[in-house]
Design a protein around this motif. Structure first.
Motif, PDB file in Angstrom:
ATOM      1  N   VAL A  29       0.859  -1.184   0.000  1.00  0.00           N
ATOM      2  CA  VAL A  29       0.000   0.000   0.000  1.00  0.00           C
ATOM      3  C   VAL A  29       0.899   1.238   0.000  1.00  0.00           C
ATOM      4  O   VAL A  29       1.789   1.370   0.846  1.00  0.00           O
ATOM      5  N   ASP A  30       0.645   2.129  -0.932  1.00  0.00           N
ATOM      6  CA  ASP A  30       1.333   3.424  -0.987  1.00  0.00           C
ATOM      7  C   ASP A  30       0.313   4.463  -0.534  1.00  0.00           C
ATOM      8  O   ASP A  30      -0.712   4.646  -1.192  1.00  0.00           O
ATOM      9  N   THR A  31       0.565   5.130   0.591  1.00  0.00           N
ATOM     10  CA  THR A  31      -0.431   6.052   1.143  1.00  0.00           C
ATOM     11  C   THR A  31      -0.728   7.217   0.188  1.00  0.00           C
ATOM     12  O   THR A  31      -1.872   7.658   0.104  1.00  0.00           O
ATOM     13  N   ASP A  32       0.293   7.689  -0.539  1.00  0.00           N
ATOM     14  CA  ASP A  32       0.035   8.775  -1.491  1.00  0.00           C
ATOM     15  C   ASP A  32      -0.903   8.320  -2.608  1.00  0.00           C
ATOM     16  O   ASP A  32      -1.814   9.049  -3.009  1.00  0.00           O
ATOM     17  N   LYS A  33      -0.686   7.103  -3.101  1.00  0.00           N
ATOM     18  CA  LYS A  33      -1.577   6.574  -4.158  1.00  0.00           C
ATOM     19  C   LYS A  33      -2.990   6.353  -3.615  1.00  0.00           C
ATOM     20  O   LYS A  33      -3.976   6.584  -4.312  1.00  0.00           O
ATOM     21  N   TRP A  34      -3.097   5.909  -2.372  1.00  0.00           N
ATOM     22  CA  TRP A  34      -4.393   5.718  -1.722  1.00  0.00           C
ATOM     23  C   TRP A  34      -5.134   7.052  -1.645  1.00  0.00           C
ATOM     24  O   TRP A  34      -6.321   7.129  -1.984  1.00  0.00           O
ATOM     25  N   ARG A  56      -2.731  16.879   4.802  1.00  0.00           N
ATOM     26  CA  ARG A  56      -2.365  16.211   6.060  1.00  0.00           C
ATOM     27  C   ARG A  56      -3.585  15.534   6.687  1.00  0.00           C
ATOM     28  O   ARG A  56      -3.470  14.470   7.295  1.00  0.00           O
ATOM     29  N   GLU A  57      -4.746  16.111   6.520  1.00  0.00           N
ATOM     30  CA  GLU A  57      -5.976  15.480   7.023  1.00  0.00           C
ATOM     31  C   GLU A  57      -6.280  14.199   6.247  1.00  0.00           C
ATOM     32  O   GLU A  57      -6.731  13.208   6.815  1.00  0.00           O
ATOM     33  N   LYS A  58      -6.005  14.221   4.949  1.00  0.00           N
ATOM     34  CA  LYS A  58      -6.213  13.024   4.127  1.00  0.00           C
ATOM     35  C   LYS A  58      -5.217  11.924   4.537  1.00  0.00           C
ATOM     36  O   LYS A  58      -5.566  10.741   4.537  1.00  0.00           O
ATOM     37  N   GLU A  59      -4.004  12.324   4.889  1.00  0.00           N
ATOM     38  CA  GLU A  59      -3.026  11.339   5.374  1.00  0.00           C
ATOM     39  C   GLU A  59      -3.523  10.691   6.665  1.00  0.00           C
ATOM     40  O   GLU A  59      -3.416   9.476   6.841  1.00  0.00           O
ATOM     41  N   LYS A  60      -4.060  11.514   7.552  1.00  0.00           N
ATOM     42  CA  LYS A  60      -4.586  10.997   8.822  1.00  0.00           C
ATOM     43  C   LYS A  60      -5.733  10.017   8.563  1.00  0.00           C
ATOM     44  O   LYS A  60      -5.800   8.941   9.166  1.00  0.00           O
ATOM     45  N   GLU A  61      -6.615  10.376   7.652  1.00  0.00           N
ATOM     46  CA  GLU A  61      -7.734   9.506   7.276  1.00  0.00           C
ATOM     47  C   GLU A  61      -7.223   8.170   6.732  1.00  0.00           C
ATOM     48  O   GLU A  61      -7.739   7.105   7.062  1.00  0.00           O
ATOM     49  N   CYS A  62      -6.188   8.224   5.915  1.00  0.00           N
ATOM     50  CA  CYS A  62      -5.601   7.015   5.342  1.00  0.00           C
ATOM     51  C   CYS A  62      -5.046   6.119   6.442  1.00  0.00           C
ATOM     52  O   CYS A  62      -5.309   4.919   6.470  1.00  0.00           O
ATOM     53  N   LEU A  63      -4.281   6.704   7.348  1.00  0.00           N
ATOM     54  CA  LEU A  63      -3.698   5.921   8.431  1.00  0.00           C
ATOM     55  C   LEU A  63      -4.781   5.296   9.311  1.00  0.00           C
ATOM     56  O   LEU A  63      -4.684   4.128   9.695  1.00  0.00           O
TER      57      LEU A  63
END
Length: 170
Positions: A29-34, A56-63
């Motif tokens: 899984v690549d978080t940027d691609k997600w 950064r909010e989208k990164e948090k959502e992904c995690l």
């Protein structure tokens, strides 16, 4: 098993994670691609249209989405561990590995691919890029160095790095 690779942009997280996933027979899984798939926008578009805070909010959502997933190798964005207490959460979630690249390695890798990197795209002199990366990396290293494992990557092939990580984990 959940393996999470962190490090500065261009440290090799995505390519190493893809190879490591193959070696360990895990999902990649690549978080940027997600984030791009979820947003229907590229990372540069998200930065320019919505701003860094929205990204950064989208990164948090992904995690948060990945918390309940298992059997994967995750390549994170370079800033992900530095915001929203993500570094601590990653350490709780799985095996964290910092791909430690030197400034000169990062400058040489980023110089030719600046256009796809929102925070370095406007540098026109290598010296300026070098100064920026030196400062920016030193600010982020406190988060990166929280990882359970640190693997230096300068001068190593993707295969060598992936094999090293596999040996550390197994």
């Amino acid at each position: 098993m959940k393996v999470i690779l962190v490090g500065y942009m261009a440290s090799g997280k995505s390519v190493v994670a893809r190879r490591l996933a193959q070696l360990l027979n895990l999902r990649f899984v690549d978080t940027d691609k997600w984030i791009e798939a979820r947003s229907c926008k590229t990372i540069p578009e998200i930065f320019s249209e919505d701003g860094e805070h929205a990204f950064r909010e989208k990164e948090k959502e992904c995690l948060e989405f990945l918390i309940d997933q298992d059997n994967m190798v995750i390549a994170t964005g370079g800033g992900m561990p530095c915001f929203n207490n993500s570094a601590d959460l990653m350490i709780e979630l799985g095996e964290t590995v910092y791909l430690e690249a030197g400034v000169q390695t990062l400058v040489s890798r980023l110089w030719d691919e600046k256009s796809g990197r929102p925070i370095v795209k406007n540098f026109h002199a290598k010296e300026d890029l070098h100064s920026f990366i030196s400062k920016h990396l030193s600010e982020r290293e406190e988060y990166y160095k929280k990882c359970k494992h640190i693997v230096p990557v300068d001068g190593k092939s993707v295969e060598t790095i992936a094999e090293e990580i596999k040996c550390i984990l197994l």
